[in-house]
Design an enzyme around this catalytic site. Structure first.
Site, PDB file in Angstrom:
ATOM      1  N   ASP A  65       4.454  -2.916   2.515  1.00 30.07           N
ATOM      2  CA  ASP A  65       3.773  -2.228   1.896  1.00 30.07           C
ATOM      3  C   ASP A  65       4.692  -0.887   1.739  1.00 30.07           C
ATOM      4  O   ASP A  65       5.256  -0.299   1.855  1.00 30.07           O
ATOM      5  CB  ASP A  65       2.882  -1.430   2.924  1.00 30.07           C
ATOM      6  CG  ASP A  65       1.620  -0.759   2.336  1.00 30.07           C
ATOM      7  OD1 ASP A  65       1.375  -1.305   1.744  1.00 30.07           O
ATOM      8  OD2 ASP A  65       1.329   0.126   2.917  1.00 30.07           O
ATOM      9  N   ASP A  92     -20.057  -7.714  16.163  1.00 29.48           N
ATOM     10  CA  ASP A  92     -19.241  -6.413  16.161  1.00 29.48           C
ATOM     11  C   ASP A  92     -19.680  -5.704  14.867  1.00 29.48           C
ATOM     12  O   ASP A  92     -19.670  -4.546  14.816  1.00 29.48           O
ATOM     13  CB  ASP A  92     -18.238  -5.400  17.506  1.00 29.48           C
ATOM     14  CG  ASP A  92     -17.214  -5.927  16.936  1.00 29.48           C
ATOM     15  OD1 ASP A  92     -17.474  -7.209  16.035  1.00 29.48           O
ATOM     16  OD2 ASP A  92     -16.278  -5.199  17.043  1.00 29.48           O
ATOM     17  N   GLU A 122       6.292  -5.323  -1.847  1.00 33.98           N
ATOM     18  CA  GLU A 122       5.373  -4.788  -2.337  1.00 33.98           C
ATOM     19  C   GLU A 122       5.984  -3.160  -3.175  1.00 33.98           C
ATOM     20  O   GLU A 122       5.953  -1.836  -2.781  1.00 33.98           O
ATOM     21  CB  GLU A 122       3.898  -3.573  -2.368  1.00 33.98           C
ATOM     22  CG  GLU A 122       3.471  -3.636  -2.621  1.00 33.98           C
ATOM     23  CD  GLU A 122       1.515  -2.731  -2.250  1.00 33.98           C
ATOM     24  OE1 GLU A 122       0.653  -2.466  -2.896  1.00 33.98           O
ATOM     25  OE2 GLU A 122       2.349  -1.670  -0.608  1.00 33.98           O
ATOM     26  N   HIS A 176      -5.888  -6.557  -1.258  1.00 36.00           N
ATOM     27  CA  HIS A 176      -6.919  -5.961  -0.661  1.00 36.00           C
ATOM     28  C   HIS A 176      -6.954  -4.842  -1.598  1.00 36.00           C
ATOM     29  O   HIS A 176      -7.932  -3.725  -1.271  1.00 36.00           O
ATOM     30  CB  HIS A 176      -6.443  -6.111   0.361  1.00 36.00           C
ATOM     31  CG  HIS A 176      -5.174  -5.065   1.010  1.00 36.00           C
ATOM     32  ND1 HIS A 176      -3.690  -6.110   0.298  1.00 36.00           N
ATOM     33  CD2 HIS A 176      -4.550  -3.787   1.107  1.00 36.00           C
ATOM     34  CE1 HIS A 176      -3.220  -4.700   0.503  1.00 36.00           C
ATOM     35  NE2 HIS A 176      -3.293  -3.754   1.077  1.00 36.00           N
ATOM     36  N   ASP A 177      -5.939  -3.838  -3.064  1.00 36.84           N
ATOM     37  CA  ASP A 177      -5.842  -3.446  -3.414  1.00 36.84           C
ATOM     38  C   ASP A 177      -6.559  -3.650  -4.845  1.00 36.84           C
ATOM     39  O   ASP A 177      -6.424  -2.546  -5.517  1.00 36.84           O
ATOM     40  CB  ASP A 177      -4.545  -3.111  -3.691  1.00 36.84           C
ATOM     41  CG  ASP A 177      -4.358  -2.318  -2.200  1.00 36.84           C
ATOM     42  OD1 ASP A 177      -5.171  -1.915  -1.296  1.00 36.84           O
ATOM     43  OD2 ASP A 177      -2.796  -1.630  -1.679  1.00 36.84           O
ATOM     44  N   ASP A 181       2.474  -7.477   8.252  1.00 41.30           N
ATOM     45  CA  ASP A 181       2.627  -6.438   7.011  1.00 41.30           C
ATOM     46  C   ASP A 181       2.847  -5.018   8.354  1.00 41.30           C
ATOM     47  O   ASP A 181       3.088  -4.873   8.252  1.00 41.30           O
ATOM     48  CB  ASP A 181       0.869  -5.777   6.185  1.00 41.30           C
ATOM     49  CG  ASP A 181       0.196  -5.589   4.920  1.00 41.30           C
ATOM     50  OD1 ASP A 181       1.313  -5.372   4.260  1.00 41.30           O
ATOM     51  OD2 ASP A 181      -0.785  -5.912   4.577  1.00 41.30           O
TER      52      ASP A 181
END
Length: 570
Positions: A211, A36, A268, A341-342, A109
């Site tokens: 996070d 998808d 984090e 991912h950042d 996370d």
């Protein structure tokens, strides 16, 4: 180089999480099992053998909870629900069991600074000003119709959003307006969070990456911040990041959740000074380990807007990296990373000569970070040397922060071309493009022509299928690093040994790990030949050989070597 910090620890307690090799998965982009266009939980399960082959022992999976996906899952609408595009709770339970059977642990996370505006708590708070859920968030009256203060959100614009159908009332959001901040001053809210965390830990996950946790305490005066932009606003960080009083929240969080389980907690923690590390990761610290961003944002001034770029040199990175290592060593344990991912791709960020933004540079960076003291975190695609993309239009971006930085750059007077350059270099989408499994049109991400985000486009040159059976590939080099750190005669030193800098030329980052052996790492971060002095057994080399002349080794451009030091060599 002189680094003055408190005395280092002389012994190191052994804990399971210090011995892990963690692989971070961005599920939307890892593998799409149902075609998808969106990666899913079953896709991770189907690729477990690839991860076993690589040698990783723990997976950190980015948010898969119920979410409207404004910030790709970091806006959670139901902490105990699974976003349908990723699959179901049954799919996750299947993954946990399948991973456990292959000796791989899973951490998730934990996003508890804010929720989605679609969370039932917030919807109730909006609908009824007298509801107890109104105090689960931060609502303030404005000043004559204007926001309560001048704070700028992380994603741009005011942190205050008008409440519909309520005159002169606003709610607070550190990030996007659809991510309202939770009010940690409220003990009822905190109790709900702790119950949810324990619920997940009892389901069999190994822990959490937490996070944006340093934002949970806000200065209660809600006074204006120093103006630092042409928009007349001041960064929210001045009044909401790692503020006095946060220690009470974090101590309670740890006591009510993590300490009750055999688990790992990874914070984090941007904005935490080295002097405060002991509070965060010391013997009675809030977390088992934290990510340190002091060196990760070397390319951007003060970790600020992307148009505030720096002209950093290898010597600058060396000093920041060593200071970080020494500070963490003096206090506790760190989580070492090149990418996440950042962040943009490390190969495009840290290798300044584009001629070496290839397997040589990828291996050099791998060796540089992997043997630092701490638990190594590998981000998906890093192990095959994935690089940044090059977009032509802002419409090709999904990341809300990229779009904000593009418009901020224009507002600050830069041209469209300059703004695109900043965003191409720094966009979080660089690390979020679909994983390149093979050289096919859709990079093997699925068996259709759909993908939620445009590919990087270089999958014919960089893909996993080509590398898994190639003896000199980046993938093979990562396997060798994992073998050396976790399964060789040097493992005790490489995991638990002390860290110490080695004096070298400006372009060479060199350090050693000292235990029952001494293991040295030398990385030349330049396109020039650099000489080093050492003697011993070469354990790892990203070139086919190490040249020697007049009793000294000559490091070729971006050459990295790991050496077991000859005990007779001074």
């Amino acid at each position: 180089m002189t680094i003055k910090l408190k005395e280092q620890r002389v012994s190191e307690a052994q804990n399971f999480w210090k011995e892990e090799v963690v692989y971070q998965i961005y599920p939307k982009s890892f593998y799409d099992s149902d075609n998808d266009g969106i990666g899913d939980i079953k896709g991770i399960t189907q690729k477990l053998d690839y991860l076993v082959d690589l040698g990783v022992t723990m997976l950190w999976i980015c948010p898969i909870f119920t979410s409207p996906m404004v910030d790709n899952g970091y806006d959670i609408a139901d902490y105990k629900g699974i976003q349908t595009e990723f699959g179901s709770m049954a799919d996750l339970e299947e993954l946990i069991a399948a991973a456990k059977a292959k000796n791989i642990k899973i951490i998730l996370d934990l996003v508890v600074n804010h929720s989605s505006d679609e969370h039932a708590w917030f919807q109730t708070a909006l609908a009824d000003a007298d509801s107890p859920y109104r105090d689960y968030y931060i609502f303030k009256a404005g000043k004559e119709g204007n926001p309560p203060n001048n704070w700028r959100s992380i994603f741009g614009g005011s942190v205050w959003e008008p409440v519909p159908n309520e005159e002169n009332m606003f709610y607070f959001h550190t990030f996007d307006k659809r991510q309202p901040d939770l009010n940690w001053e409220n003990p009822a809210l905190r109790a709900e969070i702790y119950e949810m965390i324990n619920w997940w830990l009892e389901k069999g996950i190994a822990g959490f990456r937490i996070d944006s946790i340093t934002f949970i305490k806000k200065d209660q005066d809600y006074g204006d911040a120093p103006i630092d932009g042409s928009d007349g606003l001041g960064s929210v960080k001045h009044k909401t990041r790692n503020r006095p009083g946060i220690e009470q929240f974090l101590t309670e969080l740890n006591a009510e959740t993590f300490k009750k389980h055999e688990c790992v907690s990874v914070g984090e923690a941007p904005g935490v000074t080295y002097e405060e590390f002991d509070q965060y990761i010391g013997e009675d610290g809030y977390f088992n380990m934290i990510f340190d961003f002091h060196y990760a944002d070397i390319d951007v001034e003060n970790g600020s807007e992307w148009f505030r770029q720096t002209n950093w040199q290898p010597q600058d990175l060396k000093e920041l990296l060593f200071k970080s290592q020494m500070a963490i060593q003096a206090s506790g344990w760190g989580a070492n990373f090149l990418e996440n991912h950042d962040q943009p791709r490390s190969l495009s960020k840290y290798i300044t000569d584009k001629n070496y933004q290839n397997e040589i540079g990828a291996k050099a960076l791998g060796a540089l970070f992997f043997f630092l003291r701490g638990t190594p975190f590998i981000y998906q695609g890093q192990e095959i040397g994935m690089k940044n993309f090059q977009r032509e239009t802002i419409e090709d971006f999904n990341d809300v922060s990229s779009i904000d930085n593009y418009h901020r750059s224009l507002m600050e007077g830069f041209s469209e071309g300059e703004a695109m350059n900043f965003v191409n270099q720094r966009s979080r989408d660089n690390g979020r493009t679909p994983f390149q499994w093979d050289a096919s049109d859709n990079a093997g991400f699925n068996h259709s022509d759909q993908a939620w985000l445009k590919l990087s486009g270089d999958q014919t040159e960089i893909n996993a299928a080509q590398q898994v059976n190639q003896a000199d590939s980046v993938f093979a080099f990562y396997k060798k690093m994992i073998q050396l750190r976790n399964h060789s005669s040097a493992c005790e030193t490489l995991i638990y040994g002390q860290f110490a800098p080695i004096e070298a030329s400006d372009a060479v980052i060199a350090y050693e790990r000292i235990g029952d052996q001494t293991i040295q790492v030398f990385v030349n971060l330049s396109n020039q030949i650099e000489a080093i002095e050492t003697s011993g057994e070469i354990l790892l080399n990203n070139y086919s050989q190490l040249q020697e002349r007049a009793g000294r080794y000559l490091l070729q451009p971006y050459q990295a070597v790991v050496i077991r030091k000859d005990p007779t060599h001074d």
